[in-house]
Motif scaffolding. Structure first.
Motif, PDB file in Angstrom:
ATOM      1  N   THR A  37     -45.857  -5.176  -7.453  1.00  0.00           N
ATOM      2  CA  THR A  37     -46.811  -6.239  -7.130  1.00  0.00           C
ATOM      3  C   THR A  37     -48.173  -5.773  -7.600  1.00  0.00           C
ATOM      4  N   GLY A  38     -48.995  -6.691  -8.010  1.00  0.00           N
ATOM      5  CA  GLY A  38     -50.325  -6.297  -8.476  1.00  0.00           C
ATOM      6  C   GLY A  38     -50.256  -5.645  -9.844  1.00  0.00           C
ATOM      7  N   TYR A  39     -50.997  -4.565 -10.005  1.00  0.00           N
ATOM      8  CA  TYR A  39     -51.085  -3.893 -11.298  1.00  0.00           C
ATOM      9  C   TYR A  39     -50.016  -2.812 -11.430  1.00  0.00           C
ATOM     10  N   PHE A  40     -49.316  -2.823 -12.561  1.00  0.00           N
ATOM     11  CA  PHE A  40     -48.283  -1.824 -12.807  1.00  0.00           C
ATOM     12  C   PHE A  40     -48.826  -0.410 -12.640  1.00  0.00           C
ATOM     13  N   GLN A  41     -50.012  -0.135 -13.192  1.00  0.00           N
ATOM     14  CA  GLN A  41     -50.567   1.214 -13.155  1.00  0.00           C
ATOM     15  C   GLN A  41     -50.677   1.725 -11.717  1.00  0.00           C
ATOM     16  N   GLN A  42     -51.107   0.865 -10.815  1.00  0.00           N
ATOM     17  CA  GLN A  42     -51.255   1.273  -9.410  1.00  0.00           C
ATOM     18  C   GLN A  42     -49.902   1.533  -8.760  1.00  0.00           C
ATOM     19  N   ARG A  43     -48.921   0.681  -9.049  1.00  0.00           N
ATOM     20  CA  ARG A  43     -47.592   0.855  -8.456  1.00  0.00           C
ATOM     21  C   ARG A  43     -46.907   2.100  -9.025  1.00  0.00           C
ATOM     22  N   ILE A  44     -47.128   2.384 -10.311  1.00  0.00           N
ATOM     23  CA  ILE A  44     -46.549   3.586 -10.927  1.00  0.00           C
ATOM     24  C   ILE A  44     -47.115   4.827 -10.246  1.00  0.00           C
ATOM     25  N   ARG A  45     -48.425   4.868 -10.100  1.00  0.00           N
ATOM     26  CA  ARG A  45     -49.080   6.017  -9.462  1.00  0.00           C
ATOM     27  C   ARG A  45     -48.616   6.150  -8.009  1.00  0.00           C
ATOM     28  N   GLU A  46     -48.500   5.026  -7.295  1.00  0.00           N
ATOM     29  CA  GLU A  46     -48.059   5.052  -5.901  1.00  0.00           C
ATOM     30  C   GLU A  46     -46.644   5.615  -5.784  1.00  0.00           C
ATOM     31  N   ALA A  47     -45.732   5.145  -6.634  1.00  0.00           N
ATOM     32  CA  ALA A  47     -44.350   5.624  -6.589  1.00  0.00           C
ATOM     33  C   ALA A  47     -44.285   7.122  -6.900  1.00  0.00           C
ATOM     34  N   LEU A  48     -44.997   7.556  -7.941  1.00  0.00           N
ATOM     35  CA  LEU A  48     -44.981   8.974  -8.294  1.00  0.00           C
ATOM     36  C   LEU A  48     -45.585   9.822  -7.177  1.00  0.00           C
ATOM     37  N   ASP A  49     -46.717   9.389  -6.629  1.00  0.00           N
ATOM     38  CA  ASP A  49     -47.349  10.141  -5.536  1.00  0.00           C
ATOM     39  C   ASP A  49     -46.429  10.244  -4.324  1.00  0.00           C
ATOM     40  N   ASN A  50     -45.732   9.153  -3.998  1.00  0.00           N
ATOM     41  CA  ASN A  50     -44.800   9.179  -2.865  1.00  0.00           C
ATOM     42  C   ASN A  50     -43.650  10.151  -3.110  1.00  0.00           C
ATOM     43  N   ALA A  51     -43.109  10.153  -4.327  1.00  0.00           N
ATOM     44  CA  ALA A  51     -42.020  11.078  -4.661  1.00  0.00           C
ATOM     45  C   ALA A  51     -42.513  12.523  -4.630  1.00  0.00           C
ATOM     46  N   LEU A  52     -43.721  12.757  -5.132  1.00  0.00           N
ATOM     47  CA  LEU A  52     -44.300  14.104  -5.093  1.00  0.00           C
ATOM     48  C   LEU A  52     -44.541  14.552  -3.648  1.00  0.00           C
ATOM     49  N   ASP A  53     -45.009  13.643  -2.794  1.00  0.00           N
ATOM     50  CA  ASP A  53     -45.219  13.979  -1.380  1.00  0.00           C
ATOM     51  C   ASP A  53     -43.900  14.407  -0.733  1.00  0.00           C
ATOM     52  N   GLU A  54     -42.832  13.636  -0.983  1.00  0.00           N
ATOM     53  CA  GLU A  54     -41.532  13.985  -0.413  1.00  0.00           C
ATOM     54  C   GLU A  54     -41.058  15.344  -0.928  1.00  0.00           C
ATOM     55  N   ALA A  55     -41.357  15.627  -2.201  1.00  0.00           N
ATOM     56  CA  ALA A  55     -40.948  16.896  -2.815  1.00  0.00           C
ATOM     57  C   ALA A  55     -41.865  18.051  -2.414  1.00  0.00           C
ATOM     58  N   GLN A  56     -42.965  17.727  -1.764  1.00  0.00           N
ATOM     59  CA  GLN A  56     -43.990  18.708  -1.400  1.00  0.00           C
ATOM     60  C   GLN A  56     -44.527  19.411  -2.648  1.00  0.00           C
ATOM     61  N   LYS A  57     -44.808  18.586  -3.660  1.00  0.00           N
ATOM     62  CA  LYS A  57     -45.363  19.051  -4.937  1.00  0.00           C
ATOM     63  C   LYS A  57     -46.596  18.231  -5.252  1.00  0.00           C
ATOM     64  N   VAL A  58     -47.347  18.665  -6.258  1.00  0.00           N
ATOM     65  CA  VAL A  58     -48.510  17.922  -6.744  1.00  0.00           C
ATOM     66  C   VAL A  58     -48.327  17.666  -8.236  1.00  0.00           C
TER      67      VAL A  58
END
Length: 146
Positions: A37-58
């Protein structure tokens, strides 16, 4: 012992953005799905950040980022590694079922039939673009109602 390498894969679909963080042993460290929803760039960053958070990585822990899907070109931070959807589906299916097979992708846009050989390579792809467009969205909405 080899050094632990971390990579990410992102599928930028027309309905959802899916992100996965893996190590070099193909172990899933983190995953995320967000609605497109909204801008692809924002959703891409959100999905990656969420996956990185779960992985406890940056982000700086990632050696490589591979992108596929309808909106893959919107992932400007990716390493320029853009893989066709059908190739990703073929490799993923072969990983779980290591033999020649046929994969049917009922994505939210156009359904695709993919043939995979005994090495896991895509040998043929056929899309149904006329009458079947949107069948994936239909199935998603029907499943919610039923």
């Amino acid at each position: 012992m080899s050094e632990l390498r971390i990579v990410a894969g992102i599928d930028v679909g027309s309905a959802c953005v899916k992100a996965l963080v893996l190590d070099n042993e193909r172990q899933i460290l983190g995953r995320a799905v967000v609605q497109t929803t909204g801008y692809f760039q924002q959703r891409i960053r959100e999905a990656l950040d969420n996956a990185l958070d779960e992985a406890q990585k940056v982000s700086s822990d990632l050696e490589r980022i591979c992108v596929t899907g309808f909106g893959a070109k919107c992932a400007e931070f990716a390493d320029g590694v853009h893989v066709r959807d059908a190739t990703c589906h073929a490799r993923g299916a072969f990983h779980h079922f290591p033999e020649p097979l046929t994969v049917v992708d009922l994505g939210s846009r156009d359904p695709t039939v993919i043939r995979v050989d005994d090495q896991g390579d895509r040998t043929d792809t056929r899309s149904l673009r006329k009458c079947a467009v949107g069948v994936g969205n239909f199935l998603t909405y029907a499943a919610k109602v039923l």
